[in-house]
Write a protein that holds these residues in place. Structure first.
Motif, PDB file in Angstrom:
ATOM      1  N   ARG A  72       0.201   4.881  -1.395  1.00 21.51           N
ATOM      2  CA  ARG A  72       0.446   3.635  -2.126  1.00 21.51           C
ATOM      3  C   ARG A  72       1.860   3.142  -1.854  1.00 21.51           C
ATOM      4  O   ARG A  72       2.074   1.947  -1.594  1.00 21.51           O
ATOM      5  CB  ARG A  72       0.228   3.869  -3.622  1.00 21.51           C
ATOM      6  N   GLU A 105       2.495  -0.320   0.031  1.00 17.88           N
ATOM      7  CA  GLU A 105       3.114  -1.339  -0.806  1.00 17.88           C
ATOM      8  C   GLU A 105       4.415  -1.849  -0.186  1.00 17.88           C
ATOM      9  O   GLU A 105       4.721  -3.040  -0.248  1.00 17.88           O
ATOM     10  CB  GLU A 105       3.386  -0.771  -2.197  1.00 17.88           C
ATOM     11  N   TYR A 107      -6.524  -0.946   1.346  1.00 16.09           N
ATOM     12  CA  TYR A 107      -5.423  -1.364   0.472  1.00 16.09           C
ATOM     13  C   TYR A 107      -5.221  -2.879   0.531  1.00 16.09           C
ATOM     14  O   TYR A 107      -5.098  -3.549  -0.498  1.00 16.09           O
ATOM     15  CB  TYR A 107      -4.130  -0.654   0.882  1.00 16.09           C
ATOM     16  N   THR A 146      -5.765  -5.512  -2.599  1.00 10.26           N
ATOM     17  CA  THR A 146      -4.590  -6.154  -3.197  1.00 10.26           C
ATOM     18  C   THR A 146      -4.487  -7.639  -2.883  1.00 10.26           C
ATOM     19  O   THR A 146      -4.041  -8.425  -3.730  1.00 10.26           O
ATOM     20  CB  THR A 146      -3.296  -5.457  -2.752  1.00 10.26           C
ATOM     21  N   PRO A 197      -1.182  -2.571  -6.951  1.00 11.01           N
ATOM     22  CA  PRO A 197      -1.021  -1.295  -6.235  1.00 11.01           C
ATOM     23  C   PRO A 197      -1.297  -0.090  -7.128  1.00 11.01           C
ATOM     24  O   PRO A 197      -1.863   0.904  -6.677  1.00 11.01           O
ATOM     25  CB  PRO A 197       0.435  -1.343  -5.778  1.00 11.01           C
TER      26      PRO A 197
END
Length: 216
Positions: free
Chosen positions: A107, A111, A179, A183, A190
């Motif tokens: 993550r 991110e 991911y 998102t 996240p």
């Protein structure tokens, strides 16, 4: 000591700091241009102009465009905090908690550096060095997971799931495409992605009697 002598004493430190800031500004500018304009469409001259430095300065700092992209990739790895992952894996007892440490690392990486990862994958289609760097990072991630899974006692993994299969399932769930979809297209935070990864991997990989991270 005179004021002039004191100033000269720190000239070397001042020059080093200025050089580091110049390198950082070049890297920040390159990252912005590579992402907004694309790898192929961005030249060293473009980076130099936007960063407010000369073309030779960019070459002196990073050698070429590929070297600049590799530096961005290295910075992306640092931003995810590998030492924190290692500390977590060593400190946390139990496979479910170690899974949570792995997903927390992914993550952080996605991110903070998803744009660089996508850049490396795209540019790697035409640049062998960048392709090698991208796939090398993927390979190291797999090796880390295999090492963690191999440390678990027999009976931890679900029936029918061996260590390699566990690594395959992890890679299928926790990757940059999943991911990004969640998102950017689905509006997940996240934190929500990380929590879902941990819960999904616990269900898919661990035997029912294995501790769930929620029991921490």
């Amino acid at each position: 000591m005179s004021a002039e002598a004191g100033r000269r004493r720190y000239d070397s430190l001042r020059r080093t700091a200025q050089a580091q800031e110049t390198r950082a500004e070049i890297a920040r500018t390159a990252r912005r241009l590579f992402i907004s304009h694309g790898w192929a469409a961005t030249s060293i001259r473009d980076v130099a102009r936007e960063a407010g430095v000369s073309v030779p300065t960019v070459y002196a700092a990073y050698q070429n465009k590929t070297g600049l992209a590799l530096a961005l990739a290295d910075a992306a790895d640092l931003s995810a905090d590998v030492p924190q992952l290692i500390a977590d894996l060593e400190a946390l007892a139990g496979p479910a908690r170690q899974l949570a440490a792995l997903t927390a690392f992914d993550r952080r990486l996605f991110e903070r550096a998803s744009d660089v990862i996508m850049l490396m994958r795209e540019a790697g289609r035409t640049e062998p060095q960048l392709s090698a760097a991208y796939h090398g990072a993927r390979r190291r991630a797999d090796e880390t997971r295999l090492q963690v899974f191999s440390s678990w006692s027999a009976g931890i993994l679900r029936r029918g799931v061996d260590i390699q299969c566990a690594a395959d399932i992890y890679a299928g769930l926790c990757n940059i495409d999943v991911y990004t979809t969640l998102t950017t297209e689905r509006g997940w935070s996240p934190n929500r992605v990380e929590q879902w990864w941990t819960e999904a991997l616990t269900r898919e990989l661990l035997a029912e009697q294995t501790e769930h991270p929620a029991s921490r």
